[in-house]
Design an enzyme around this catalytic site. Structure first.
Site, mmCIF file in Angstrom:
data_model
loop_
_atom_site.group_PDB
_atom_site.id
_atom_site.type_symbol
_atom_site.label_atom_id
_atom_site.label_comp_id
_atom_site.label_asym_id
_atom_site.label_seq_id
_atom_site.Cartn_x
_atom_site.Cartn_y
_atom_site.Cartn_z
ATOM 1 N N ARG A 14 17.420 -41.586 6.002
ATOM 2 C CA ARG A 14 18.626 -41.666 5.736
ATOM 3 C C ARG A 14 19.935 -42.025 7.282
ATOM 4 N NH1 ARG A 14 17.850 -36.187 2.299
ATOM 5 N NH2 ARG A 14 16.434 -35.543 3.065
ATOM 6 N N GLN A 15 18.771 -41.356 8.158
ATOM 7 C CA GLN A 15 19.183 -41.641 9.491
ATOM 8 C C GLN A 15 19.346 -43.276 10.136
ATOM 9 O OE1 GLN A 15 18.809 -39.005 12.706
ATOM 10 N NE2 GLN A 15 17.213 -37.914 11.084
ATOM 11 N N ASP A 41 25.207 -40.442 -7.611
ATOM 12 C CA ASP A 41 26.258 -40.718 -6.823
ATOM 13 C C ASP A 41 26.303 -42.260 -6.520
ATOM 14 O OD1 ASP A 41 24.380 -41.599 -5.531
ATOM 15 O OD2 ASP A 41 24.813 -39.526 -3.886
ATOM 16 N N ASP A 75 -2.770 -24.627 20.166
ATOM 17 C CA ASP A 75 -1.536 -25.185 20.453
ATOM 18 C C ASP A 75 -0.154 -26.226 19.604
ATOM 19 O OD1 ASP A 75 -2.289 -27.258 20.711
ATOM 20 O OD2 ASP A 75 -2.456 -27.754 22.775
ATOM 21 N N GLY A 76 -0.837 -26.432 18.786
ATOM 22 C CA GLY A 76 -0.558 -26.768 17.449
ATOM 23 C C GLY A 76 -0.690 -28.361 17.661
ATOM 24 N N LYS A 97 30.313 -38.681 -6.025
ATOM 25 C CA LYS A 97 30.402 -36.807 -4.635
ATOM 26 C C LYS A 97 30.339 -37.334 -3.733
ATOM 27 C CE LYS A 97 25.887 -37.122 -2.451
ATOM 28 N NZ LYS A 97 24.456 -37.080 -2.121
ATOM 29 N N ASP A 108 18.057 -39.394 -9.141
ATOM 30 C CA ASP A 108 18.159 -40.061 -7.829
ATOM 31 C C ASP A 108 16.956 -40.175 -6.810
ATOM 32 O OD1 ASP A 108 19.580 -39.854 -5.413
ATOM 33 O OD2 ASP A 108 20.811 -38.120 -5.761
HETATM 34 C C1 R5P Z 1 21.570 -38.880 -0.837
HETATM 35 O O1 R5P Z 1 22.351 -40.288 -0.354
HETATM 36 C C2 R5P Z 1 20.566 -39.097 -1.471
HETATM 37 O O2 R5P Z 1 20.184 -40.362 -2.558
HETATM 38 C C3 R5P Z 1 20.548 -37.597 -1.984
HETATM 39 O O3 R5P Z 1 21.253 -37.413 -3.072
HETATM 40 C C4 R5P Z 1 20.341 -36.326 -1.135
HETATM 41 O O4 R5P Z 1 18.967 -36.690 -0.343
HETATM 42 C C5 R5P Z 1 19.697 -35.677 -2.072
HETATM 43 O O5 R5P Z 1 19.417 -34.533 -1.596
HETATM 44 P P1 R5P Z 1 20.563 -32.849 -1.851
HETATM 45 O O6 R5P Z 1 19.437 -31.976 -2.572
HETATM 46 O O7 R5P Z 1 20.106 -32.374 -0.566
HETATM 47 O O8 R5P Z 1 21.935 -32.368 -2.444
#
Ligand code: R5P
Length: 288
Positions: A93-94, A163, A38-39, A186, A212
């Site tokens: 990120r959340q 960014d 069932d996963g 960005k 990044d």
């Molecule tokens: C965002 O704030 C992160 O630092 C990355 O720049 C981001 O998650 C990159 O996502 P993607 O590859 O989808 O552009």
């Protein structure tokens, strides 16, 4: 006498856990993972009752990985001490409520992890560390990437942050190497697309590494590569800590003209050529 360490690997971090156990010269537990029809996930640690000090290593890039992490922690409940290393902590990120009614998902997930100590690697936002009940330490893998870049014999290298959020990461690697760095501006247009503002940069004829914390859809790096090409960069490389690389991201990145993608093994992908095992082993030794 200090309790012997057992490294317990979750399903998503097997190679990294093996490397950490090798670096520490300690026991690597024998674990079996499977999935019911069932996963539902199943996990069994052989000899769990004999483990005194468990160090669990499991990245959580999927919900199923997160379930496996909770199961692994539960299976270690007879140990005297349980530390977890979450090299890539999904949902980071959340990290806050951007509008009313939203779940602070990083807080919800961190709050359910009941252990003695937590380690993460370049977590997206340091605020998330405070959501864990246990003391949490974020390890910086940027110098490890810096060392990898140093060995590449690049032409007048420069490291670029796509960014402002990535400036600290890039500065950390560039300072370690003694090379130039710069950053772009960005704007995120959607989950997959971003706009990188054109900017004059001293990259003409130089080899540039875009760095990044996460590469997910690849949209950020693709756009940054375009701007660097417009500025006459020679070869453009991409380096990241966490190669999330969803769907066709790798193809998209190579199609943009990137020379190579380099990432750490916080996530086990084909581009995970830089290991953070030494960094994690050092932190475990220091905090034991
Ligand atoms: C965002 O704030 C992160 O630092 C990355 O720049 C981001 O998650 C990159 O996502 P993607 O590859 O989808 O552009």
């Amino acid at each position: 006498m200090k309790a012997p360490i057992s490294i317990i690997s979750g399903p998503s971090s097997q190679a990294l856990a093996g490397r950490v156990a090798r670096a520490l010269g300690c026991h690597l537990a024998d674990i079996d993972f499977s999935t019911f029809p069932d996963g539902e996930r199943y996990l069994h640690i052989s000899g769990a009752a004999d483990i005194e000090y468990a160090v669990i290593i499991q990245s959580t890039s999927t919900d199923s990985d997160y379930i496996s992490l909770l199961q692994t922690i539960d299976a270690c409940d007879t140990a005297n001490r349980v530390d977890v290393v979450i090299p890539y902590f999904g949902y980071a990120r959340q990290d806050k409520r951007f509008k009313d009614g939203e779940a602070v998902s990083a807080r919800a997930l961190a709050g359910a992890i009941n252990v003695d100590r937590v380690f993460t690697v370049n977590i997206h936002n340091q605020n998330v560390l405070s959501y864990f009940d246990a003391p949490a330490t974020d390890l910086n893998a940027a110098p490890v990437i810096g060392e990898h870049i140093a060995a590449m014999e690049l032409n007048r290298p420069m490291i670029v942050a796509p960014d402002e959020g990535a400036i600290d990461l890039v500065r950390s690697a560039a300072d370690h190497l003694g090379v130039d760095f710069d950053y772009m501006e960005k704007t995120r247009l959607s989950g997959e697309d971003v706009l990188i503002k054109g900017k004059k940069m001293d990259v003409s004829g130089r080899d540039v590494v875009i760095m990044d914390d996460i590469i997910s859809t690849g949209g950020t790096v693709v756009e940054t590569t375009r701007v660097l090409d417009e500025n006459g960069a020679n070869r453009v490389f991409a380096a990241c800590i966490h190669p999330v690389l969803v769907r066709n991201a790798v193809l998209r990145l190579f199609a943009s003209g990137l020379e190579e993608i380099m990432a750490t093994d916080t996530l086990d992908k084909s581009v995970s050529v830089i290991s953070v095992a030494g960094l994690i082993a050092g932190a475990i030794k220091e905090k034991r």
